[in-house]
Design a protein around this motif. Structure first.
Motif, mmCIF file in Angstrom:
data_model
loop_
_atom_site.group_PDB
_atom_site.id
_atom_site.type_symbol
_atom_site.label_atom_id
_atom_site.label_comp_id
_atom_site.label_asym_id
_atom_site.label_seq_id
_atom_site.Cartn_x
_atom_site.Cartn_y
_atom_site.Cartn_z
ATOM 1 N N UNK A 92 0.796 -1.235 0.000
ATOM 2 C CA UNK A 92 0.000 0.000 0.000
ATOM 3 C C UNK A 92 0.829 1.286 0.000
ATOM 4 N N UNK A 93 2.144 1.188 0.070
ATOM 5 C CA UNK A 93 2.976 2.381 0.201
ATOM 6 C C UNK A 93 3.120 3.178 -1.086
ATOM 7 N N UNK A 94 2.806 2.557 -2.232
ATOM 8 C CA UNK A 94 3.188 3.145 -3.510
ATOM 9 C C UNK A 94 2.028 3.781 -4.266
ATOM 10 N N UNK A 95 2.389 4.749 -5.104
ATOM 11 C CA UNK A 95 1.464 5.400 -6.017
ATOM 12 C C UNK A 95 1.524 4.632 -7.337
ATOM 13 N N UNK A 96 0.543 3.761 -7.552
ATOM 14 C CA UNK A 96 0.558 2.916 -8.749
ATOM 15 C C UNK A 96 -0.034 3.654 -9.944
ATOM 16 N N UNK A 97 0.660 3.596 -11.053
ATOM 17 C CA UNK A 97 0.144 4.087 -12.333
ATOM 18 C C UNK A 97 -0.141 2.833 -13.169
ATOM 19 N N UNK A 98 -1.407 2.482 -13.282
ATOM 20 C CA UNK A 98 -1.798 1.206 -13.890
ATOM 21 C C UNK A 98 -1.985 1.392 -15.393
ATOM 22 N N UNK A 99 -1.130 0.730 -16.170
ATOM 23 C CA UNK A 99 -1.204 0.812 -17.627
ATOM 24 C C UNK A 99 -2.273 -0.165 -18.103
ATOM 25 N N UNK B 6 -2.296 -8.459 -1.453
ATOM 26 C CA UNK B 6 -2.054 -7.075 -1.036
ATOM 27 C C UNK B 6 -1.662 -6.196 -2.221
ATOM 28 N N UNK B 7 -0.875 -6.752 -3.141
ATOM 29 C CA UNK B 7 -0.449 -5.991 -4.323
ATOM 30 C C UNK B 7 -1.641 -5.749 -5.242
ATOM 31 N N UNK B 8 -2.409 -6.783 -5.496
ATOM 32 C CA UNK B 8 -3.562 -6.634 -6.378
ATOM 33 C C UNK B 8 -4.583 -5.660 -5.790
ATOM 34 N N UNK B 9 -4.837 -5.754 -4.511
ATOM 35 C CA UNK B 9 -5.800 -4.855 -3.879
ATOM 36 C C UNK B 9 -5.350 -3.408 -3.965
ATOM 37 N N UNK B 10 -4.059 -3.164 -3.754
ATOM 38 C CA UNK B 10 -3.533 -1.793 -3.827
ATOM 39 C C UNK B 10 -3.639 -1.243 -5.242
ATOM 40 N N UNK B 11 -3.322 -2.066 -6.237
ATOM 41 C CA UNK B 11 -3.429 -1.635 -7.633
ATOM 42 C C UNK B 11 -4.868 -1.291 -7.990
ATOM 43 N N UNK B 12 -5.792 -2.140 -7.580
ATOM 44 C CA UNK B 12 -7.176 -1.970 -8.001
ATOM 45 C C UNK B 12 -7.898 -0.846 -7.263
ATOM 46 N N UNK B 13 -7.567 -0.655 -6.002
ATOM 47 C CA UNK B 13 -8.312 0.320 -5.213
ATOM 48 C C UNK B 13 -7.772 1.739 -5.335
ATOM 49 N N UNK B 14 -6.464 1.881 -5.507
ATOM 50 C CA UNK B 14 -5.880 3.228 -5.477
ATOM 51 C C UNK B 14 -5.095 3.593 -6.719
ATOM 52 N N UNK B 15 -4.913 2.642 -7.629
ATOM 53 C CA UNK B 15 -4.090 2.921 -8.802
ATOM 54 C C UNK B 15 -4.732 3.911 -9.761
ATOM 55 N N UNK B 16 -3.938 4.872 -10.244
ATOM 56 C CA UNK B 16 -4.382 5.796 -11.283
ATOM 57 C C UNK B 16 -4.197 5.120 -12.640
#
Length: 373
Positions: free
Chosen positions: A150-157, A241-251
């Motif tokens: 959850x620490x990162x700002x994900x930019x989801x391509x 945890x990685x998938x949840x962070x990408x899906x919930x907060x990723x731009x």
């Protein structure tokens, strides 16, 4: 005797797995004393394999333990381990200076790593052993992945199949961005045709370790670019945890190419199936349950007749695009607000230009010092 005990107390250090995670780089060598098969299943990043008992020897000792008795098994194991450890020392240790500092582990931090560490310690090296061995390390990285994700700002391509998502990730890596390429770590392109010929996927445990190892090297002050994967990439599953962070907060960033460009890109990236039409048809069978026997048989007939491009376009429009769009809308909360990215074409130069533009938008944070790995 007392002097020997005192020397060993100085030479051997017990390491807590949780506390050890950020300190792996302190050691000159990380030595896995387990068998080759155990090592292949998963191991600490950067570890080398010095089996105290190899695959067959481990089987033989285990057989004697069950069929004869533990005492006879320990005698056999000790004799074999002594020979193996001697060989490891002759091959790997003779040129090491006194300051050489290894970390040693086995399955649970028991006899195999203890035997090797004891002899290295008696030589005079300062040896560390992981408390609880690989098993404790495994628990520690699972917990640490949950902390890191959850620490990162994900930019989801995002982007439909063939739009060049992987090519853009590679270009972003060349441009200096932080990239989490899950398909690369999984040795799979995450589709029915995604298996890479001649390249086996890692075990689930090894994949988890690879993901954790990548995350721990990222700087939370900089964005992390990642592809819009499903939970499974071939036979392995992305850590929850990685998938949840990408899906919930990723731009989300929505990559778009024209249909002819997408078809051409897939013909290039899946050249193996273009050359081996039998393999292509075999993989199409996996779609029978979803698309029906008649449709799949029609595609196979077209492939065998050489009309591969038309089949690829039909697969995109009739199968992959609808499934992908439904998945994105259902799973990625910010997909509706995705910024559209339109490279000139599928070429590396076009992806590089797009990547440089994306990186330049975050240039002020790119100079933040990277966290030590």
């Amino acid at each position: 005797m007392a002097g020997t005990a005192k020397a060993l107390a100085v030479s051997l250090v017990s390491e807590n797995a949780v506390e050890l995670l950020p300190r792996l780089g302190e050691f000159d060598a990380i030595i896995d004393a387990r068998s080759e098969d155990e090592f292949a299943l998963d191991h600490l990043p950067g570890a080398v394999n010095w089996p105290t008992l190899d695959n067959q020897q481990r089987h033989d000792v285990g057989f004697r333990y069950k069929q004869v008795n533990p005492f006879e098994a320990r005698k056999l194991g000790a004799a074999i381990a002594a020979r193996n450890i001697a060989a490891h020392i002759e091959r790997q240790v003779m040129d090491q200076p006194r300051s050489w500092r290894p970390l040693v582990y086995c399955w649970r931090g028991g006899q195999r790593s203890g035997s090797l560490a004891l002899i290295l310690g008696q030589i005079g090296f300062r040896v560390s052993i992981i408390e609880g061995g690989y098993k404790a390390f495994r628990f520690a990285i699972v917990a640490d992945t949950e902390r890191l994700a959850p620490l990162f700002d994900y930019r989801v391509v995002c982007g439909t199949t063939g739009s060049g998502k992987t090519r853009l990730l590679h270009a972003l890596g060349r441009a200096g961005a932080q990239v989490l390429d899950l398909e690369d770590l999984a040795n799979h392109r995450s589709s029915v045709l995604g298996a890479i010929p001649g390249l086996a996927q890692p075990s689930q445990k090894a994949f988890d370790t690879l993901v954790w190892d990548r995350l721990r090297r990222f700087d939370p002050a900089r964005p992390v670019f990642v592809e819009s994967e499903s939970r499974k990439v071939g036979n392995v599953t992305v850590p929850v945890a990685v998938m949840d962070a990408m899906r919930s907060s990723g731009n989300c960033l929505n990559l778009e190419l024209s249909d002819p460009e997408r078809v051409a890109l897939l013909m290039e990236d899946y050249a193996y199936f273009v050359r081996n039409t039998d393999a292509f048809c075999a993989r199409l069978d996996a779609l029978t349950e979803i698309r029906g026997k008649q449709v799949v048989q029609g595609w196979k007939t077209s492939v065998q007749s050489g009309a591969i491009e038309s089949v690829v376009q039909e697969l995109l429009i009739q199968h992959y695009d609808p499934v992908y769009l439904q998945s994105m809308q259902r799973n990625f909360k910010r997909y509706a607000q995705a910024r559209t990215l339109s490279p000139e074409d599928r070429s590396s130069s076009a992806m590089d230009a797009l990547a440089v533009g994306l990186v330049n938008q975050v240039t002020p944070t790119l100079h933040h010092p990277t966290r030590p790995g």
